[in-house]
Design a protein around this motif. Structure first.
Motif, PDB file in Angstrom:
ATOM      1  N   ASN A 188       0.838  -1.206   0.000  1.00 10.75           N
ATOM      2  CA  ASN A 188       0.000   0.000   0.000  1.00 10.75           C
ATOM      3  C   ASN A 188       0.871   1.254   0.000  1.00 10.75           C
ATOM      4  O   ASN A 188       1.887   1.315   0.688  1.00 10.75           O
ATOM      5  N   GLN A 189       0.427   2.246  -0.726  1.00 14.59           N
ATOM      6  CA  GLN A 189       1.221   3.465  -0.887  1.00 14.59           C
ATOM      7  C   GLN A 189       0.773   4.596   0.022  1.00 14.59           C
ATOM      8  O   GLN A 189       1.448   5.620   0.119  1.00 14.59           O
ATOM      9  N   ASP A 190      -0.370   4.423   0.682  1.00 13.65           N
ATOM     10  CA  ASP A 190      -0.899   5.485   1.533  1.00 13.65           C
ATOM     11  C   ASP A 190      -1.420   4.896   2.840  1.00 13.65           C
ATOM     12  O   ASP A 190      -1.631   3.685   2.953  1.00 13.65           O
ATOM     13  N   ARG A 191      -1.675   5.769   3.773  1.00 13.52           N
ATOM     14  CA  ARG A 191      -2.261   5.362   5.047  1.00 13.52           C
ATOM     15  C   ARG A 191      -3.556   4.594   4.806  1.00 13.52           C
ATOM     16  O   ARG A 191      -3.821   3.566   5.425  1.00 13.52           O
ATOM     17  N   GLU A 192      -4.372   5.111   3.902  1.00  8.21           N
ATOM     18  CA  GLU A 192      -5.569   4.410   3.426  1.00  8.21           C
ATOM     19  C   GLU A 192      -5.571   4.543   1.910  1.00  8.21           C
ATOM     20  O   GLU A 192      -5.912   5.593   1.362  1.00  8.21           O
ATOM     21  N   ASP A 193      -5.129   3.477   1.252  1.00 16.54           N
ATOM     22  CA  ASP A 193      -4.840   3.521  -0.173  1.00 16.54           C
ATOM     23  C   ASP A 193      -6.139   3.588  -0.985  1.00 16.54           C
ATOM     24  O   ASP A 193      -6.968   2.668  -0.919  1.00 16.54           O
ATOM     25  N   PRO A 194      -6.344   4.648  -1.777  1.00 15.81           N
ATOM     26  CA  PRO A 194      -7.585   4.796  -2.548  1.00 15.81           C
ATOM     27  C   PRO A 194      -7.782   3.727  -3.609  1.00 15.81           C
ATOM     28  O   PRO A 194      -8.898   3.498  -4.070  1.00 15.81           O
ATOM     29  N   ARG A 195      -6.714   3.045  -4.007  1.00 13.02           N
ATOM     30  CA  ARG A 195      -6.841   1.977  -5.007  1.00 13.02           C
ATOM     31  C   ARG A 195      -7.698   0.821  -4.495  1.00 13.02           C
ATOM     32  O   ARG A 195      -8.317   0.102  -5.283  1.00 13.02           O
ATOM     33  N   LEU A 196      -7.755   0.666  -3.177  1.00 16.49           N
ATOM     34  CA  LEU A 196      -8.549  -0.422  -2.603  1.00 16.49           C
ATOM     35  C   LEU A 196     -10.044  -0.149  -2.709  1.00 16.49           C
ATOM     36  O   LEU A 196     -10.847  -1.075  -2.784  1.00 16.49           O
ATOM     37  N   ALA A 379      -5.086  -5.198  -5.844  1.00 16.26           N
ATOM     38  CA  ALA A 379      -5.142  -3.829  -6.358  1.00 16.26           C
ATOM     39  C   ALA A 379      -3.922  -3.017  -5.938  1.00 16.26           C
ATOM     40  O   ALA A 379      -3.584  -2.017  -6.576  1.00 16.26           O
ATOM     41  N   THR A 380      -3.276  -3.435  -4.841  1.00 19.41           N
ATOM     42  CA  THR A 380      -2.077  -2.736  -4.386  1.00 19.41           C
ATOM     43  C   THR A 380      -0.869  -3.667  -4.433  1.00 19.41           C
ATOM     44  O   THR A 380       0.012  -3.616  -3.575  1.00 19.41           O
ATOM     45  N   SER A 381      -0.851  -4.529  -5.429  1.00 22.92           N
ATOM     46  CA  SER A 381       0.266  -5.471  -5.559  1.00 22.92           C
ATOM     47  C   SER A 381       1.557  -4.735  -5.891  1.00 22.92           C
ATOM     48  O   SER A 381       1.545  -3.591  -6.356  1.00 22.92           O
TER      49      SER A 381
END
Length: 426
Positions: A188-196, A379-381
């Motif tokens: 994951n790239q963020d604290r809460e990743d929008p891609r998810l 989605a965050t692979s």
């Protein structure tokens, strides 16, 4: 005839004695360091011996003044000349087991419980030492010690958060092992990743996605009848909800799409308008896993959520057009940080994941990454662009249960052939 029986008996006795001596020598060499407490346990089928090992580790590898803790390790010993598969668990490791890779490669296997889980928790649990850096250093110390015995090829592997742990260790200590196989591991790239969240707007077909949304709405519109059933089930399973039954009920409705796709539940199993309350509740309990919001599970996974909101990243909930049907959920966006000790006060370290990715691209290690097409965590692979020694395998319509042995025959053969080539296994 008696002589032959005596000779056979003598040979069998000699073999038993030889094995016992080999075990003794092996243990002596393994426990040469005062770091280890070794207990022999029931031997796994096909192995020479199995052990439960407690290894003393620094709480902080940069400052041993912080104290020490004991880390739980399971060892299945086959042969000192055989390769080694090390499982980097992301959570607890309460029991011994064998992985598909260890079986296929006929390898020794080591399972490592993650720091701060169950038996591997420091007596004085200071959360600040639960870091990606310290966990990777744990694994480096274990590998360095066991390489005194096992000198063949080494492979690390893990599933989900364990797969993350495999990736993190390989990035920080790229030369520790020869090959790594993370399964369904998000980066994951963020604290809460929008891609998810974006994933749920594209997974499956339009009709599949609509059926999932319709079920969420159905549960909420029948809440007056379903909530009492939910409370009955919670009491039967001994789930406690300090947040309140209704809030847990509504949050589980928001969790439903993630859990549904993650675990590969068939769309045909989703109840419709004509289904009974009991049928709807049975599916809701099975698919949405509302125990995820119970006090028991929140305590069990507390270390994970601390890591998620400090370094690993996670996901949030957006009720959208379901919000008018909810009573306890009032926000437009609900952060999952309420799971973590410290909650919203935790400051997310934005440097960890970029550091990991940059080091992987720099050192270009041999890796095979397994994902499922319909698993939200795919989605965050990991983006393997520029990593010429890395192979990403995505199982069509696969879930979080994607493994090498449930790939197509052709892809399975390709993966096993490459692994055996890398690990020098005939």
């Amino acid at each position: 005839m008696k002589y032959k029986i005596w000779l056979v008996s003598l040979l069998l006795l000699s073999a038993v004695v030889a094995k016992a001596q080999a075990d003794s020598q092996f243990l002596t060499r393994l426990s040469d360091s005062a770091q280890l407490e070794i207990t022999k346990i029931n031997t796994m089928p096909g192995y020479q011996s199995s052990y439960l090992i407690m290894m003393t580790q620094p709480v902080d590898h940069d400052d041993e003044q912080a104290g020490y803790f004991k880390q739980r390790i399971w060892l299945n010993h086959l042969d000192e000349k055989a390769p080694v598969v090390m499982v980097t668990e992301g959570y607890s490791a309460p029991s011994n087991y064998l992985t598909e890779i260890a079986k296929e490669l006929k390898a020794n296997q080591i399972i490592v419980e993650h720091r701060y889980f169950l038996a591997s928790t420091p007596v004085n649990k200071d959360w600040k030492y639960l870091t990606v850096k310290n966990a990777a250093a744990d694994h480096h110390a274990i590998i360095s010690l066991f390489k005194k015995v096992y000198r063949a090829k080494w492979l690390t592997t893990g599933i989900s958060k364990g797969g993350q742990t495999t990736i993190f260790h390989r990035a920080l200590y790229p030369k520790d092992v020869d090959v790594s196989v993370p399964y369904v591991a998000p980066i994951n790239q963020d604290r809460e990743d929008p891609r998810l969240l974006a994933f749920f707007e594209q997974v499956g077909s339009d009709a599949d996605r609509q059926k999932v949304k319709d079920f969420q709405r159905l549960v909420l519109t029948r809440k007056e009848r379903l909530l009492p059933l939910f409370i009955e089930r919670a009491k039967f399973y001994h789930w406690d909800f300090s947040m309140g039954y209704e809030r847990a009920f509504e949050l589980a409705v928001l969790e439903y799409p993630f859990a549904f796709w993650q675990w590969g539940i068939a769309v045909d199993e989703i109840p419709g308008e004509m289904s009974s309350d009991e049928e709807i509740m049975n599916h809701y309990i099975t698919a949405a896993s509302p125990n995820y919001f119970s006090d028991q599970d929140r305590q069990k996974y507390e270390p994970f959520f601390y890591q998620a909101y400090k370094e690993l990243g996670y996901y949030n909930y957006v009720p959208g057009d379901l919000k008018p049907l909810m009573n306890s959920v009032k926000q437009d966006t609900i952060s999952s940080s309420f799971f973590a000790p410290g909650g919203d006060t935790l400051a997310f370290n934005t440097n960890t994941i970029p550091l990991v990715v940059n080091r992987l691209r720099r050192y270009n290690p041999k890796m095979i990454l397994i994902y499922g097409e319909y698993d939200p965590w795919g989605a965050t692979s990991l983006d393997i662009t520029g990593m010429k020694h890395a192979m990403k395998v995505v199982k069509p319509q696969g879930s979080h249960r994607a493994r090498i042995n449930n790939l197509s025959e052709a892809k399975k053969e390709e993966v096993w052939s490459l692994l055996k080539k890398w690990m020098k296994v005939k």
